[in-house]
Motif scaffolding. Structure first.
Motif, short mmCIF file in Angstrom:
data_model
loop_
_atom_site.label_atom_id
_atom_site.label_comp_id
_atom_site.label_asym_id
_atom_site.label_seq_id
_atom_site.Cartn_x
_atom_site.Cartn_y
_atom_site.Cartn_z
N VAL A 166 0.82 -1.21 0.00
CA VAL A 166 0.00 0.00 0.00
C VAL A 166 0.85 1.26 0.00
CG1 VAL A 166 -1.86 -1.18 1.19
CG2 VAL A 166 -0.17 0.08 2.53
N ALA A 167 2.18 1.13 -0.13
CA ALA A 167 3.07 2.28 -0.06
C ALA A 167 3.83 2.52 -1.36
CB ALA A 167 4.08 2.09 1.09
N VAL A 168 3.32 1.99 -2.48
CA VAL A 168 3.96 2.22 -3.77
C VAL A 168 3.33 3.44 -4.43
CG1 VAL A 168 4.45 1.26 -6.04
CG2 VAL A 168 4.45 -0.22 -4.02
N PRO A 169 4.08 4.47 -4.75
CA PRO A 169 3.50 5.66 -5.37
C PRO A 169 2.78 5.33 -6.67
CG PRO A 169 5.75 6.10 -4.63
CD PRO A 169 5.53 4.63 -4.49
N SER A 170 1.74 6.09 -6.94
CA SER A 170 0.92 5.87 -8.12
C SER A 170 1.61 6.42 -9.36
CB SER A 170 -0.45 6.52 -7.95
OG SER A 170 -1.21 6.43 -9.12
N GLU A 171 1.89 5.55 -10.31
CA GLU A 171 2.57 5.97 -11.53
C GLU A 171 1.66 6.86 -12.38
OE1 GLU A 171 4.95 3.91 -15.30
OE2 GLU A 171 3.70 2.70 -13.96
N ARG A 172 0.38 6.50 -12.47
CA ARG A 172 -0.53 7.30 -13.30
C ARG A 172 -0.73 8.69 -12.71
NH1 ARG A 172 -6.46 5.02 -14.59
NH2 ARG A 172 -5.15 3.33 -15.40
N TYR A 173 -0.88 8.76 -11.37
CA TYR A 173 -1.07 10.07 -10.75
C TYR A 173 0.17 10.95 -10.91
CZ TYR A 173 -1.73 13.66 -7.21
OH TYR A 173 -1.83 14.86 -6.58
N SER A 174 1.35 10.37 -10.73
CA SER A 174 2.59 11.15 -10.82
C SER A 174 2.84 11.66 -12.24
CB SER A 174 3.77 10.29 -10.37
OG SER A 174 3.60 9.85 -9.05
N SER A 175 2.29 10.98 -13.24
CA SER A 175 2.55 11.38 -14.63
C SER A 175 1.51 12.35 -15.18
CB SER A 175 2.59 10.13 -15.52
OG SER A 175 1.33 9.45 -15.49
N ARG A 176 0.59 12.85 -14.36
CA ARG A 176 -0.43 13.78 -14.86
C ARG A 176 0.24 15.07 -15.32
NH1 ARG A 176 0.29 14.82 -9.68
NH2 ARG A 176 -0.28 16.83 -8.76
N SER A 177 -0.36 15.72 -16.30
CA SER A 177 0.24 16.92 -16.90
C SER A 177 -0.66 18.15 -16.82
CB SER A 177 0.58 16.65 -18.38
OG SER A 177 -0.59 16.29 -19.10
N ASN A 178 -1.82 18.05 -16.17
CA ASN A 178 -2.76 19.17 -16.14
C ASN A 178 -2.91 19.78 -14.76
OD1 ASN A 178 -4.01 17.03 -14.93
ND2 ASN A 178 -5.83 17.02 -16.24
N SER A 179 -1.92 19.61 -13.90
CA SER A 179 -2.00 20.16 -12.54
C SER A 179 -2.09 21.69 -12.59
CB SER A 179 -0.76 19.74 -11.74
OG SER A 179 -0.77 20.33 -10.46
N GLY A 180 -3.01 22.23 -11.79
CA GLY A 180 -3.19 23.68 -11.71
C GLY A 180 -4.10 24.27 -12.76
N THR A 181 -4.65 23.46 -13.64
CA THR A 181 -5.54 23.97 -14.69
C THR A 181 -6.88 24.39 -14.08
OG1 THR A 181 -4.52 22.48 -16.28
CG2 THR A 181 -6.65 23.44 -16.88
#
Length: 609
Positions: A166-181
């Motif tokens: 349960v402590a493996v970072p999410s690859e899909r979440y980390s690769s998002r490109s629309n943060s702050g939109t």
């Protein structure tokens, strides 16, 4: 059933799904015709399918899987029920629309995270003696361990308490490109619209706004133990209260008549909308249940054929005018669906000297579906440390009871420990900020009572700026009333609503208007299967005796922020959706500009985390 491609596009857009090619649109149109689905039913079924599997954008391959796994099984199940149970033409007619009802009913459960249940198959047919087993929400491909990326750093506390699964970072979440939109905005009519792409949302840290709270205390009594007589009395009170509210529109206090007495003259009646069968409301199944005091609790079918338009749902209290010639049906020629209350009379105390009040609203789940690291929550807190608000409102669930890692037993610590660590991360991150923190519970919280209205969460450490509140609750910030609830009542009404014609203005605005007009934060009755409702607590804590200035309505429907009957309704959506990032809302409360000192000016935006 006539379905157009424009209907399909509009219904999918309501749920935030964009159809990006003509081939996909044509495939959706073909599915509607093949399985006799309306556009809204197809959209609801698709939303349930992708939510249960944490899938991404719509593709032709996913539509093929959707048809095979969702629509074909429903059609097979419907056919088997008809073969075994239908013995007369009347029953055949009743079940002819069963496929649509089952699709909507099952997809409501799947939308809220429940696993669909299927039976083991033998020779293409379900085995009668095989037990039903839940379908796994994540296949082996989607549940693989993602590599650790340098974007997220694990703290020592995480390493000590969380197991590797349960402590493996999410690859899909980390690769998002629309943060702050910025995805949705609102500006009061008296103000000039700012440039939201560069707006800083800066709060005056020398100013501490006065915040008053109305919240339900922790309930130590047994829940759901109301007697039927008590529940009937509460239902009677709600009808009589709305009868008083609607009386001026129908001629005064003595305007109401009994609905079941034959008469050639028009009569005015008030009552609760209900359905004459199990299933979705339709024009031929609308009943009006009157009060004991006015009509002796009579129940009468409504003939709506004379109305140009209407929008109804079970539990809605309405007033009607019509003719009941036979005593068995009321032909309605006028319908008033509730009354929106007025704003609270007290003035707004925000001043130009103190500056605007900055408010941030975010709704759970706060961690992705493949770990318990709460990455979206930490990213939100990083943003708030740079631009701290005066008020932070976090709406549960803090730990969703339907989280996949809870289902498969991967958590090696108590649920309370996970929730306490998440709450502690919020207070620790904002310890140096002048921010009042309000965390609302949810019936979806694994540590809550699972009954709506829901008492506040518990936290072992006290903090002067941390306030654990119930669901629902009311905040009054310098005179600005903010009503909050964590229940997805917008989706619940959308699933049950009968609207004619189907295309009548802004649907989202109409759904929010239902809540204000019924003067309740949960007007649907009976409640959906996923919710345990306490009538006594609902009557005591979910009524809107006045119209709030801001109404927070988190929903799985696409985000919005808009003015509905002079109330700013905000759907910040979820902070994360499956393995992907979601949205949160920022509001700026300013002093009144016009002649009304009781109506503040508001600037707001919904922003991707």
């Amino acid at each position: 059933m006539t379905v157009t491609t424009d209907d399909i596009i509009e219904e999918f857009q309501i749920f935030g799904v964009d159809i990006k090619s003509e081939q996909i649109l044509s495939r959706c149109f073909d599915l509607c015709g093949r399985y006799e689905l309306a556009a809204d039913q197809l959209a609801a079924s698709w939303l349930g399918f992708v939510a249960s599997k944490s899938l991404g954008e719509m593709t032709l391959d996913l539509l093929d899987d959707f048809e095979r796994e969702q629509l074909n099984k429903k059609k097979l199940s419907s056919g088997m029920k008809k073969t075994s149970r239908l013995n007369s033409s009347a029953v055949m007619s009743m079940f002819s629309t069963g496929l649509d009802d089952m699709l909507v009913h099952d997809d409501i459960l799947v939308t809220y995270g429940a696993s669909p249940v299927v039976a083991k198959m033998e020779n293409g047919l379900p085995s009668l003696d095989a037990p039903a087993t839940p379908v796994s929400k994540f296949n082996e491909k989607n549940n693989r361990a993602a590599p650790v990326t340098p974007h997220r750093r694990l703290t020592a506390a995480h390493k000590l308490h969380l197991s590797p699964s349960v402590a493996v970072p999410s690859e899909r979440y980390s690769s998002r490109s629309n943060s702050g939109t910025v995805v949705a905005t609102y500006v009061s009519p008296d103000l000039e619209a700012p440039d939201f792409t560069t707006k800083l949302w800066t709060a005056n840290q020398d100013f501490t706004p006065k915040v008053e709270l109305t919240s339900m205390e922790s309930c130590n009594n047994k829940l759901m133990f109301e007697k039927l007589r008590e529940c009937a009395a509460l239902a009677e009170d709600s009808i009589m209260h709305m009868a008083e509210q609607l009386a001026p529109a129908f001629g005064g206090d003595d305007c109401w008549s009994s609905m079941d007495v034959p008469s050639n003259e028009p009569v005015n009646c008030v009552g609760r909308v209900c359905c004459d069968s199990v299933g979705k409301l339709n024009a031929a199944s609308v009943l009006l249940e009157g009060s004991r005091e006015l009509t002796g609790a009579a129940v009468l079918p409504l003939d709506l054929s004379e109305l140009d338009s209407y929008a109804l749902f079970p539990g809605q209290v309405i007033g009607v005018t019509g003719v009941n010639v036979s005593g068995k049906s009321l032909v309605v020629d006028r319908l008033v669906a509730g009354r929106v209350p007025s704003l609270p009379p007290h003035p707004i105390t925000i001043t130009q000297h103190g500056g605007p009040v900055e408010v941030v609203v975010a709704c759970g789940p706060f961690t992705t579906s493949d770990n318990l690291l709460y990455e979206p929550l930490h990213d939100l807190l990083d943003t708030l440390v740079r631009t701290p608000p005066h008020v932070l409102i976090l709406l549960g669930p803090m730990l969703d009871a339907n989280h996949p890692l809870l289902d498969d037993g991967s958590v090696t610590e108590t649920y309370e420990a996970v929730v306490n660590r998440a709450i502690g991360s919020v207070t620790n991150a904002l310890v140096k900020c002048n921010t009042e923190i309000f965390i609302a519970s949810s019936s979806r919280d694994v540590t809550s009572s699972w009954v709506y209205p829901t008492g506040p969460l518990s936290y072992p450490t006290t903090s002067p700026r941390l306030h654990l509140v119930s669901d629902p609750a009311l905040l009054m910030v310098e005179g600005v009333v903010i009503a909050i609830t964590t229940q997805d009542i917008v989706m619940d009404i959308a699933k049950e609503e009968l609207a004619f014609p189907s295309q009548q203005g802004d649907r989202l605005q109409r759904l929010v208007h239902h809540i204000l007009a019924q003067q309740s934060l949960f007007p649907v009755y009976p409640p959906p299967d996923h919710l345990s409702l306490s009538p006594s607590l609902l009557h005591a804590h979910a009524c809107l005796n006045f119209k709030p200035h801001v109404l927070i309505l988190p929903s799985d429907i696409r985000n919005f922020i808009k003015n509905v009957s002079d109330c700013v309704a905000v759907n910040p959506e979820r902070l994360c959706k499956g393995k992907s990032g979601g949205c949160y809302a920022r509001l700026e409360l300013l002093p009144p500009v016009g002649d009304d000192p009781c109506e503040p000016c508001i600037v707001g935006a919904v922003i991707r985390v």
